[in-house]
Design an enzyme around this catalytic site. Structure first.
Site, short mmCIF file in Angstrom:
data_model
loop_
_atom_site.label_atom_id
_atom_site.label_comp_id
_atom_site.label_asym_id
_atom_site.label_seq_id
_atom_site.Cartn_x
_atom_site.Cartn_y
_atom_site.Cartn_z
N LEU A 12 0.70 -1.29 0.06
CA LEU A 12 -0.13 0.04 0.10
C LEU A 12 1.02 1.14 -0.13
O LEU A 12 1.72 1.22 0.75
CB LEU A 12 -0.80 0.00 1.21
CG LEU A 12 -2.01 -0.88 1.39
CD1 LEU A 12 -2.59 -0.81 2.88
CD2 LEU A 12 -3.20 -0.68 0.38
N HIS A 13 0.69 2.29 -0.91
CA HIS A 13 1.44 3.29 -0.74
C HIS A 13 0.84 4.75 -1.29
O HIS A 13 1.15 5.76 -1.44
CB HIS A 13 2.69 3.02 -1.72
CG HIS A 13 2.45 3.28 -3.40
ND1 HIS A 13 1.85 2.04 -3.87
CD2 HIS A 13 2.53 4.27 -4.36
CE1 HIS A 13 1.97 2.34 -5.12
NE2 HIS A 13 2.08 3.90 -5.16
N ARG A 14 -0.33 4.71 -1.92
CA ARG A 14 -1.13 5.85 -2.69
C ARG A 14 -1.52 6.62 -1.56
O ARG A 14 -1.99 6.20 -0.57
CB ARG A 14 -2.11 5.29 -3.61
CG ARG A 14 -1.61 4.52 -4.93
CD ARG A 14 -2.75 4.52 -6.11
NE ARG A 14 -2.08 3.67 -7.01
CZ ARG A 14 -1.43 4.52 -7.98
NH1 ARG A 14 -1.05 5.68 -7.94
NH2 ARG A 14 -0.81 3.60 -9.01
#
Length: 389
Positions: free
Chosen positions: A222-224
C-alpha cells in the site's frame, strides 16, 4: 533500403528513468537496443527522482541494468518543484548530447518533465506505455500520462484499449504502435533469478516457518496517498488486513510513506500479529519471488496488477479505478476499492477456489522491447533520411 549502420550524424537515444517502476521497463529496452542491427546508441539518464541510493543500487544489479551515464540527482520535493528541477537539470543534457530522440517510460514526474524539455527543444519524444487511462484526474500520474501522450511523437502501447483512448484524445493513429508490455519482458527474463520467499524472509531475520500454512500466504503493498495519508482511510484497511491474516499469513512490504503514517497515526497495533510479516521495501528479485509463490496479492500498485496477471496470481486492487483495465477484463485482477466488505468477499472467493483465473493478454510474451527496437530504428532512420534529402 535503409542503411545497415547507424548514421554518424544521428545522435543517441536518451533514455530517461526516474523512479522504481521505470527501471523494470527500461532494462529490456536497453538490451533490445544493443542487440538490434544496427544497434541504437543510447545514453541513460537517471533523474534521481527515486532517491533511495541503496534501493537504486539493488535494482540496477537485479535487473542487469547498466548504471546511468548521467544522474541528475533531483531527489524528493513537491510535484511542482520536482518537475521543475528535473526540467532545469535535463535541459543542458539535451543541449550537449543533441539526441535523435528522448525516450520516456510510464507516468512519473520525470516522464512529463523530460517530455516538456524535449518538445521545447524540438527533439522527438518517444513514450513507452502510452494510452493508459484511469480517468481519475485526482491521480498525479494521470495528468502526466495525458500530457506526455499529447506531446509525444511516437507512442508505444501495452494493450489495444490504449489505442482507443488515444484516438478519443485526437492523437493520430500513425503515431501509435502496439508492441506489448515491457514490464512482462523484465518479469519473464528474471523469473529464473527470483529469490525464494524462504531466502527473502531469512535475509530479513524472519523465520520462514510463518509462511507454512496449508492455504499459502498473501502479499500486501500500500502506498497511494488516497489510501495511506488519512487515518480514517488507513485504519479500516489495516483492520481488514488483520482479519485476512487470520485466514492466511501476509507478507507486507511497507513503503516508507505508509510506515511513517502508521507511526504518525498510532496504528501499529493493528499490524501486531505473528501472522503479519512486515518487511522494508524489497528488491525486484525478492518481490518477484514473493509474488510468484503467493496465493493472493492485495495492493494499490499499478505494476503489480500487470505482474500478477502474467504470473496467474489473483490480485485484489485496493483502488476505485485502474489505468490497466486489461488486467481486470482478461487477467487475474479485481478492483475492490477501499471497502473492507469487498476485500473480505474477494479473499473468500480466492480461498474457496472460485476467484479469477484469467489469461495472459496479447503480446505479453517477453518480446515487447524487441518490437520497440525494430520500430524505433526504422522510424528514426526514415526520419533522418527525409531530413537529409
Amino acid at each position: 533500403m535503409l542503411n545497415e549502420s547507424w548514421p554518424a550524424d544521428l545522435g543517441p537515444v536518451i533514455c530517461v528513468v526516474g523512479a522504481r517502476p521505470n527501471f523494470m521497463k527500461m532494462a529490456p529496452i536497453l538490451r533490445a537496443f544493443s542487440a538490434h542491427h544496427p544497434a541504437l546508441p543510447t545514453l541513460l539518464v537517471h533523474t534521481g527522482q527515486h532517491y533511495d541510493r541503496d534501493m537504486n543500487d539493488r535494482l540496477f544489479v537485479d535487473l542487469r541494468l547498466p548504471h546511468p551515464d548521467i544522474n541528475l540527482e533531483v531527489g524528493s520535493a513537491t510535484h511542482a518543484v520536482q518537475t521543475a528541477e528535473v526540467m532545469r537539470r535535463f535541459e543542458p543534457v539535451v543541449d550537449a548530447q543533441r539526441p535523435s530522440c528522448v525516450l520516456v517510460v510510464g507516468d512519473v514526474n520525470s516522464t512529463l518533465a523530460c517530455t516538456l524539455v524535449s518538445a521545447k527543444k524540438e527533439v522527438p519524444v518517444v513514450h513507452v506505455e502510452a494510452g493508459l487511462r484511469s480517468y481519475d484526474r485526482a491521480m498525479p500520474e494521470e495528468i502526466n500520462r495525458v500530457l506526455t501522450d499529447q506531446i509525444a511523437d511516437r507512442l508505444y502501447t501495452t494493450e489495444r484499449s490504449a489505442q482507443a483512448n488515444l484516438a478519443r484524445e485526437g492523437i493520430a493513429e500513425e503515431r501509435v504502435c502496439f508492441v506489448g508490455n515491457v514490464m512482462i519482458d523484465s518479469l519473464l527474463s528474471n523469473r529464473e533469478f527470483a529469490h525464494s520467499p524462504t531466502k527473502t524472509l531469512q535475509m530479513a531475520g524472519v523465520d520462514p516457518a510463518v509462511l507454512d500454512d496449508p492455504r499459502g500466504y498473501g502479499v500486501v503493498t500500500l502506498h497511494r496517498p488516497s489510501n495511506v495519508d488519512r487515518a480514517e482511510q488507513l485504519a479500516p484497511l489495516l483492520s481488514v488486513l488483520r482479519e485476512v491474516s487470520e485466514q492466511l499469513p501476509l507478507v507486507f512490504a511497507l513503503h516508507p510513506r505508509t510506515r511513517a503514517n502508521i507511526d504518525r497515526f498510532g496504528l501499529g497495533e493493528l499490524l501486531a500479529s505473528p501472522r503479519i510479516v512486515l518487511l522494508p521495501p524489497q528488491g525486484y528479485l525478492e518481490m518477484l519471488g514473493l509474488l510468484a509463490g503467493a496465493k493472493l496479492v492485495l495492493s494499490d500498485s499499478g505494476g503489480l496488477q500487470e505482474e500478477t496477471t502474467a504470473l496467474g496470481v489473483p490480485c485484489l486492487t485496493i483502488r476505485e479505478n485502474t489505468e490497466r483495465p486489461i488486467t481486470v477484463e482478461q487477467g487475474t485482477n479485481t478492483l475492490v476499492g477501499c471497502d473492507p466488505q469487498a476485500i473480505r468477499k474477494g479473499v473468500a472467493e480466492i480461498l474457496s477456489g472460485t476467484g479469477k483465473t484469467g489469461r495472459v493478454p496479447e503480446l505479453w510474451d517477453g518480446r515487447a522491447a524487441e518490437r520497440i527496437a525494430a520500430d524505433l530504428s526504422q522510424w528514426l532512420l526514415a526520419r533522418h533520411a527525409r531530413r537529409g534529402s
